[in-house]
Design an enzyme around this catalytic site. Structure first.
Site, short mmCIF file in Angstrom:
data_model
loop_
_atom_site.label_atom_id
_atom_site.label_comp_id
_atom_site.label_asym_id
_atom_site.label_seq_id
_atom_site.Cartn_x
_atom_site.Cartn_y
_atom_site.Cartn_z
N GLU A 167 56.98 9.29 109.97
CA GLU A 167 57.55 8.72 108.75
C GLU A 167 57.56 9.75 107.63
O GLU A 167 58.55 9.89 106.90
CB GLU A 167 56.75 7.48 108.32
CG GLU A 167 56.94 6.28 109.23
CD GLU A 167 56.02 5.12 108.90
OE1 GLU A 167 56.33 4.01 109.34
OE2 GLU A 167 54.99 5.34 108.22
N GLY A 208 51.30 3.61 107.25
CA GLY A 208 50.67 3.99 108.51
C GLY A 208 49.93 2.87 109.19
O GLY A 208 49.23 3.10 110.18
#
Length: 236
Positions: free
Chosen positions: A106, A98
């Site tokens: 994701e 992240g």
């Protein structure tokens, strides 16, 4: 050997890994500089795949530029593999992700995949997660309440700010970084995450949290890690 060379090396190795899949499959593709190297390496072989599912607007743009077909995740039931980098990865395959702000998408794409192929260089391997700040995507109006809850974990919580102008999201430097989903990101520094599954579940239960950048439930199954000697393939 510099970082760019290591990223290219592992991107090439990931290309070779996914080309072992039968032709006509749909591939999940991650976000970030290492994922970009993978996309570039795979581009000459795009016809091997029926399409891709992308984890960010930036990845979608790069895939389309190379001529890949990009599908809506809602139109795909499952994926044979998802390929993405990591900010940190522990010996069990748990990851912090992240750093680029795409953690929620994701994680969604990773959850659709039969295997997560993590690609990184050896500097991302750590015995315990937490040296890299842990990102948490939140609904903006929940910033105060989520910050207070996260501070109870013992780390220092900061709101991520934009580094550059992004006109499509009315985003300018010194203002909050805005994700592709319209969320904000809180970064938690100074944690030692001995039990990633527990912390992932705990943070995800805080009202206002979209998701946390701990990939413990959706951990890596295969690690391709580059170093000066080459690329190691580790089954996790």
């Amino acid at each position: 050997m510099n970082q760019d060379q290591l990223k290219k090396m592992v991107g090439d190795a990931a290309r070779d890994e996914v080309l072992k899949l039968p032709a006509g499959q749909i591939l999940g593709v991650g976000t970030g500089s290492t994922a970009n190297c993978f996309i570039d390496a795979l581009a000459p072989h795009k016809d091997h795949f029926a399409g891709t599912v992308s984890s960010s607007n930036a990845t979608t743009e790069r895939l389309l530029k190379h001529g890949f077909k990009v599908l809506d995740p809602n139109d795909v039931v499952s994926l044979p593999a998802y390929v993405d980098g990591a900010d940190e990865i522990d010996p069990q395959g748990h990851m912090i992700k992240g750093g680029g702000g795409a953690l929620t998408r994701e994680k969604i794409i990773a959850s659709m995949a039969q295997q997560f192929i993590c690609i990184c260089d050896s500097s991302k391997q750590v015995p315990v997660l937490g040296n890299f700040a842990l990102p948490v995507e939140i609904i903006p109006l929940a910033k105060g309440v989520v910050t207070r809850e996260l501070e109870k974990l013992g780390g220092k919580v900061t709101l991520r700010l934009a580094k550059s102008t992004r006109a499509d999201l009315n985003q300018t430097p010194s203002e909050p970084f805005v994700t592709d989903n319209g969320g904000w990101i809180l970064d938690i520094a100074g944690l030692q995450i001995a039990d990633p599954l527990k912390i992932e579940s705990q943070i995800n239960q805080i009202a206002g949290v979209i998701t946390v950048g701990l990939f413990a439930k959706e951990k890596a199954n295969i690690l391709l890690v580059s170093n000066a000697a080459g690329v190691d393939r580790i089954v996790l």
